[in-house]
Design an enzyme around this catalytic site. Structure first.
Site, PDB file in Angstrom:
ATOM      1  N   GLU A 108       0.859  -1.179   0.000  1.00  0.00           N
ATOM      2  CA  GLU A 108       0.000   0.000   0.000  1.00  0.00           C
ATOM      3  C   GLU A 108       0.897   1.231   0.000  1.00  0.00           C
ATOM      4  O   GLU A 108       1.928   1.252   0.653  1.00  0.00           O
ATOM      5  CB  GLU A 108      -0.910   0.054   1.240  1.00  0.00           C
ATOM      6  CG  GLU A 108      -2.015  -0.971   1.241  1.00  0.00           C
ATOM      7  CD  GLU A 108      -1.666  -2.198   2.068  1.00  0.00           C
ATOM      8  OE1 GLU A 108      -0.619  -2.182   2.748  1.00  0.00           O
ATOM      9  OE2 GLU A 108      -2.432  -3.177   2.026  1.00  0.00           O
ATOM     10  N   TYR A 120       7.795   1.953  -7.793  1.00  0.00           N
ATOM     11  CA  TYR A 120       7.162   0.634  -7.817  1.00  0.00           C
ATOM     12  C   TYR A 120       6.764   0.242  -9.238  1.00  0.00           C
ATOM     13  O   TYR A 120       6.866  -0.925  -9.616  1.00  0.00           O
ATOM     14  CB  TYR A 120       5.955   0.600  -6.884  1.00  0.00           C
ATOM     15  CG  TYR A 120       6.277   1.037  -5.465  1.00  0.00           C
ATOM     16  CD1 TYR A 120       7.518   0.763  -4.879  1.00  0.00           C
ATOM     17  CD2 TYR A 120       5.355   1.746  -4.702  1.00  0.00           C
ATOM     18  CE1 TYR A 120       7.818   1.178  -3.594  1.00  0.00           C
ATOM     19  CE2 TYR A 120       5.647   2.155  -3.412  1.00  0.00           C
ATOM     20  CZ  TYR A 120       6.880   1.872  -2.870  1.00  0.00           C
ATOM     21  OH  TYR A 120       7.179   2.275  -1.596  1.00  0.00           O
TER      22      TYR A 120
END
Length: 151
Positions: A108, A120
């Site tokens: 998250e 990411y």
């Protein structure tokens, strides 16, 4: 002279430094006791640290349960940011997950944290959903990101 960063497993004696990084990186930091619990009592927890010039520069926590891995936290000390250490550390975390036979990796991230999301995405992570009001400090939503790492 540019020195290379080294990634290794986190040790108990690293916790004070890791907590400093945690407290300088997050508005709702984990406690030192949380890190002790993770290292001593959580069989699913794996923690890595990255050192540069002999100093602890960042850390990453991962839970691996069966074939599912989740990044619980990752942070680089403010004065070491912008040196690709987060990328090096994240790459090492992905490799650890592969070694442990995880098939999926998730995390998250704050919807407002675009630099982290960009990192990411470099590793193939894709948005997978939203956790509404996830962050307790301000009620911000969390973006769930995931990637398949072992097929």
């Amino acid at each position: 002279m540019k020195t290379k960063a080294a990634v290794r497993n986190m040790r108990l004696e690293d916790i004070d430094h890791v907590y400093e990084i945690e407290a300088s990186s997050f508005t709702s930091p984990w406690t030192k006791d949380s890190f002790y619990h993770e290292l001593l009592e959580n069989p699913y927890a794996h923690y890595l640290v990255i050192e540069k010039d002999g100093h602890l520069a960042g850390y990453c926590g991962i839970w691996i349960v069966m074939d599912d891995a989740q990044i619980t936290n990752i942070a680089i000390k403010p004065e070491y940011r912008g040196q690709s250490l987060g990328e090096t550390l994240f790459r090492s975390a992905v490799e650890l997950c592969k070694e442990k036979d995880a098939r999926r990796l998730s995390l998250e991230v704050r919807v407002s944290n675009h630099p982290a999301q960009g990192l990411y995405k470099k590793f193939g992570m894709q948005p997978g959903g939203i956790r509404k009001n996830y962050y307790t400090d301000n009620g911000e939503d969390a973006l769930i990101m995931w990637v398949t790492i072992n097929e």
